[in-house]
Enzyme design. Structure first.
Site, short mmCIF file in Angstrom:
data_model
loop_
_atom_site.label_atom_id
_atom_site.label_comp_id
_atom_site.label_asym_id
_atom_site.label_seq_id
_atom_site.Cartn_x
_atom_site.Cartn_y
_atom_site.Cartn_z
N LYS A 23 0.83 -1.21 0.00
CA LYS A 23 0.00 0.00 0.00
C LYS A 23 0.86 1.26 0.00
O LYS A 23 0.64 2.17 -0.80
CB LYS A 23 -0.94 0.02 1.23
CG LYS A 23 -1.90 -1.16 1.28
CD LYS A 23 -2.82 -1.09 2.51
CE LYS A 23 -2.13 -1.23 3.84
NZ LYS A 23 -1.51 -2.54 4.10
N ARG A 111 -10.40 0.61 7.90
CA ARG A 111 -9.99 -0.75 8.24
C ARG A 111 -11.06 -1.49 9.02
O ARG A 111 -10.87 -2.66 9.36
CB ARG A 111 -8.76 -0.66 9.15
CG ARG A 111 -7.49 -0.36 8.40
CD ARG A 111 -6.62 -1.48 8.57
NE ARG A 111 -5.36 -1.45 9.21
CZ ARG A 111 -4.22 -0.95 8.74
NH1 ARG A 111 -4.19 -0.18 7.72
NH2 ARG A 111 -3.11 -1.21 9.34
N ARG A 151 11.50 -5.53 5.26
CA ARG A 151 11.28 -4.09 5.02
C ARG A 151 12.22 -3.21 5.84
O ARG A 151 12.44 -3.45 7.03
CB ARG A 151 9.84 -3.71 5.35
CG ARG A 151 9.66 -2.18 5.27
CD ARG A 151 8.24 -1.74 5.30
NE ARG A 151 7.50 -2.38 6.36
CZ ARG A 151 6.18 -2.41 6.41
NH1 ARG A 151 5.47 -1.85 5.46
NH2 ARG A 151 5.58 -3.01 7.42
N ARG A 184 10.65 -1.33 11.25
CA ARG A 184 9.50 -1.04 12.10
C ARG A 184 9.41 -2.04 13.25
O ARG A 184 9.63 -3.22 13.07
CB ARG A 184 8.21 -1.10 11.26
CG ARG A 184 7.76 0.29 10.84
CD ARG A 184 6.71 0.28 9.79
NE ARG A 184 5.52 -0.49 10.16
CZ ARG A 184 4.44 -0.56 9.40
NH1 ARG A 184 4.41 0.08 8.24
NH2 ARG A 184 3.40 -1.28 9.77
N ARG A 195 -1.37 -8.95 13.20
CA ARG A 195 -1.87 -7.98 12.22
C ARG A 195 -2.72 -8.69 11.16
O ARG A 195 -3.73 -8.16 10.71
CB ARG A 195 -0.70 -7.22 11.58
CG ARG A 195 -0.06 -6.21 12.53
CD ARG A 195 1.36 -5.87 12.15
NE ARG A 195 1.50 -5.18 10.89
CZ ARG A 195 2.66 -5.03 10.24
NH1 ARG A 195 3.78 -5.53 10.75
NH2 ARG A 195 2.71 -4.38 9.10
P1 AP5 Z 1 4.78 -1.56 1.90
O1 AP5 Z 1 4.51 -0.74 0.69
O2 AP5 Z 1 5.47 -0.93 3.04
O3 AP5 Z 1 3.45 -2.34 2.35
P2 AP5 Z 1 2.16 -1.84 3.13
O4 AP5 Z 1 0.98 -2.47 2.50
O5 AP5 Z 1 2.18 -0.36 3.26
O6 AP5 Z 1 2.41 -2.55 4.51
P3 AP5 Z 1 2.22 -2.03 6.01
O7 AP5 Z 1 2.95 -2.96 6.88
O8 AP5 Z 1 2.55 -0.57 6.10
O9 AP5 Z 1 0.68 -2.25 6.19
P4 AP5 Z 1 -0.07 -2.36 7.52
O10 AP5 Z 1 -1.46 -2.24 7.05
O11 AP5 Z 1 0.25 -3.55 8.31
O12 AP5 Z 1 0.54 -1.16 8.39
P5 AP5 Z 1 0.06 0.33 8.68
O13 AP5 Z 1 1.25 1.16 8.81
O14 AP5 Z 1 -0.99 0.73 7.75
O15 AP5 Z 1 5.64 -2.81 1.37
C1 AP5 Z 1 6.08 -3.83 2.29
C2 AP5 Z 1 7.45 -4.36 1.82
O16 AP5 Z 1 7.28 -5.01 0.56
C3 AP5 Z 1 8.51 -3.28 1.60
O17 AP5 Z 1 9.74 -3.76 2.04
C4 AP5 Z 1 8.50 -3.07 0.08
O18 AP5 Z 1 9.77 -2.66 -0.39
C5 AP5 Z 1 8.13 -4.46 -0.44
N1 AP5 Z 1 7.36 -4.40 -1.68
C6 AP5 Z 1 6.27 -3.62 -1.94
N2 AP5 Z 1 5.79 -3.86 -3.18
C7 AP5 Z 1 6.60 -4.84 -3.72
C8 AP5 Z 1 6.63 -5.52 -4.96
N3 AP5 Z 1 5.73 -5.26 -5.93
N4 AP5 Z 1 7.59 -6.44 -5.15
C9 AP5 Z 1 8.50 -6.71 -4.19
N5 AP5 Z 1 8.53 -6.09 -2.99
C10 AP5 Z 1 7.60 -5.17 -2.75
O19 AP5 Z 1 -0.61 0.16 10.12
C11 AP5 Z 1 0.19 -0.13 11.24
C12 AP5 Z 1 -0.64 -0.18 12.50
O20 AP5 Z 1 -1.27 1.09 12.72
C13 AP5 Z 1 -1.81 -1.19 12.49
O21 AP5 Z 1 -1.40 -2.47 12.87
C14 AP5 Z 1 -2.76 -0.53 13.50
O22 AP5 Z 1 -2.34 -0.77 14.81
C15 AP5 Z 1 -2.59 0.95 13.20
N6 AP5 Z 1 -3.54 1.45 12.19
C16 AP5 Z 1 -3.23 1.98 10.98
N7 AP5 Z 1 -4.32 2.33 10.30
C17 AP5 Z 1 -5.38 2.02 11.11
C18 AP5 Z 1 -6.79 2.14 10.96
N8 AP5 Z 1 -7.36 2.66 9.86
N9 AP5 Z 1 -7.57 1.71 12.00
C19 AP5 Z 1 -7.03 1.22 13.13
N10 AP5 Z 1 -5.72 1.06 13.33
C20 AP5 Z 1 -4.88 1.46 12.32
MG MG Z 2 2.29 1.02 4.85
#
Ligand code: AP5
Ligand code: MG
Length: 241
Positions: A23, A111, A151, A184, A195
């Site tokens: 994402k 979410r 990552r 992270r 997660r």
């Molecule tokens: P990356 O692009 O970083 O993936 P991502 O989908 O953004 O993954 P996240 O871990 O950020 O998602 P998440 O939903 O768990 O965390 P968030 O921060 O939103 O890519 C991942 C890796 O893959 C990287 O190393 C990248 O280089 C590699 N990659 C990407 N594309 C690739 C490809 N095509 N080929 C090869 N490699 C590739 O949320 C964190 C926490 O915050 C949650 O657990 C929760 O506690 C809280 N939170 C956030 N939003 C909410 C909400 N709306 N409601 C409640 N709690 C929330």
């Molecule tokens: Mg992210």
């Protein structure tokens, strides 16, 4: 592609999908293609958590208004979702900024169904009624774990790397500003499992919500970053026809 894309009016775009699906990576590419901002609730929460190290306007505001509770940040460390009220307030505050007029990418929001209902109501009562379109990325779980554990990200410019799949040129530093890359705290195998559980139980119904509204596309995230970006741009352009 290219030239024609900047004239396109994207409106609100939701980027959904499991942890590590890409994402953040894709939001940055879409931001460049369409000139609209990325709004990542995860990034805003990390900014709030790091408010001791770097000043954060949004953290100060939520603290002053009594909307930020330490309990939320410990839930995040454990891989559980934080409260709907907190993220809804964060998103409302961010959407007031003038850079969102042509559209924006919501990365990781909504979410839960409560958040989706809140967003539907918020958009219906504000703006010009431009409906959201939702794109969900899909990648198998084994690949997700590799993406999560490998990552690394730049704390300054927020560029995202992967030691297995997308390594920086020089081992441990950012290609662009040479800052030492960070891992992270929630990118461990154990927290990843939690997660994934939260995703299956609380976020999967959100996909069905937008699918039922007919403003939903599913995109295969298991391809090169560039190929996935193309698929997302094409899917949104198609949904906006
Ligand atoms: P990356 O692009 O970083 O993936 P991502 O989908 O953004 O993954 P996240 O871990 O950020 O998602 P998440 O939903 O768990 O965390 P968030 O921060 O939103 O890519 C991942 C890796 O893959 C990287 O190393 C990248 O280089 C590699 N990659 C990407 N594309 C690739 C490809 N095509 N080929 C090869 N490699 C590739 O949320 C964190 C926490 O915050 C949650 O657990 C929760 O506690 C809280 N939170 C956030 N939003 C909410 C909400 N709306 N409601 C409640 N709690 C929330
Ligand atoms: Mg992210």
């Amino acid at each position: 592609p290219g030239g024609s894309r900047i004239a396109f009016l994207p409106g609100p775009v939701l980027l959904l999908g499991a942890p590590g699906v890409g994402k953040g990576t894709q939001a940055k590419a879409i931001m460049a293609a369409w000139g609209i901002p990325q709004i990542s609730t995860g990034d805003i929460l990390r900014e709030i958590r790091n408010r001791d190290l770097q000043p954060s306007v949004i953290a100060d505001r939520l603290l002053n208004e009594g909307k930020l509770h330490e309990d939320d940040l410990s839930r995040m460390a454990a891989g559980k979702l934080v409260s709907d009220a907190l993220v809804n307030d964060m998103v409302a505050a961010r959407l007031e900024e003038p850079d969102t007029v042509r559209g924006y990418i919501l990365d990781g929001f909504p979410r839960t169904l409560v958040q989706a209902d809140w967003l539907d109501g918020y958009l219906a009562s504000s703006r010009d009624g431009f409906p959201v379109v939702a794109v969900s990325l899909r990648v198998n779980e084994r690949q997700l774990l590799l993406r999560i554990t490998g990552r690394r990200s730049c704390p300054i410019c927020k560029r995202i790397y992967n030691v297995h799949l997308k390594p920086p040129v020089a081992d441990t530093v950012c290609d662009f500003d040479q800052t030492v890359l960070e891992q992270r705290a929630d990118d461990t195998e154990a927290v990843f499992a939690e997660r994934m559980r939260a995703y299956a139980e609380q976020t999967a119904p959100v996909l069905e919500h937008y699918r039922a509204l007919g403003r939903f596309a599913e995109v295969d995230g298991d391809a090169t970053v560039e190929a996935v970006t193309e698929s997302i741009l094409a899917a949104v352009e198609h949904l906006r026809e």
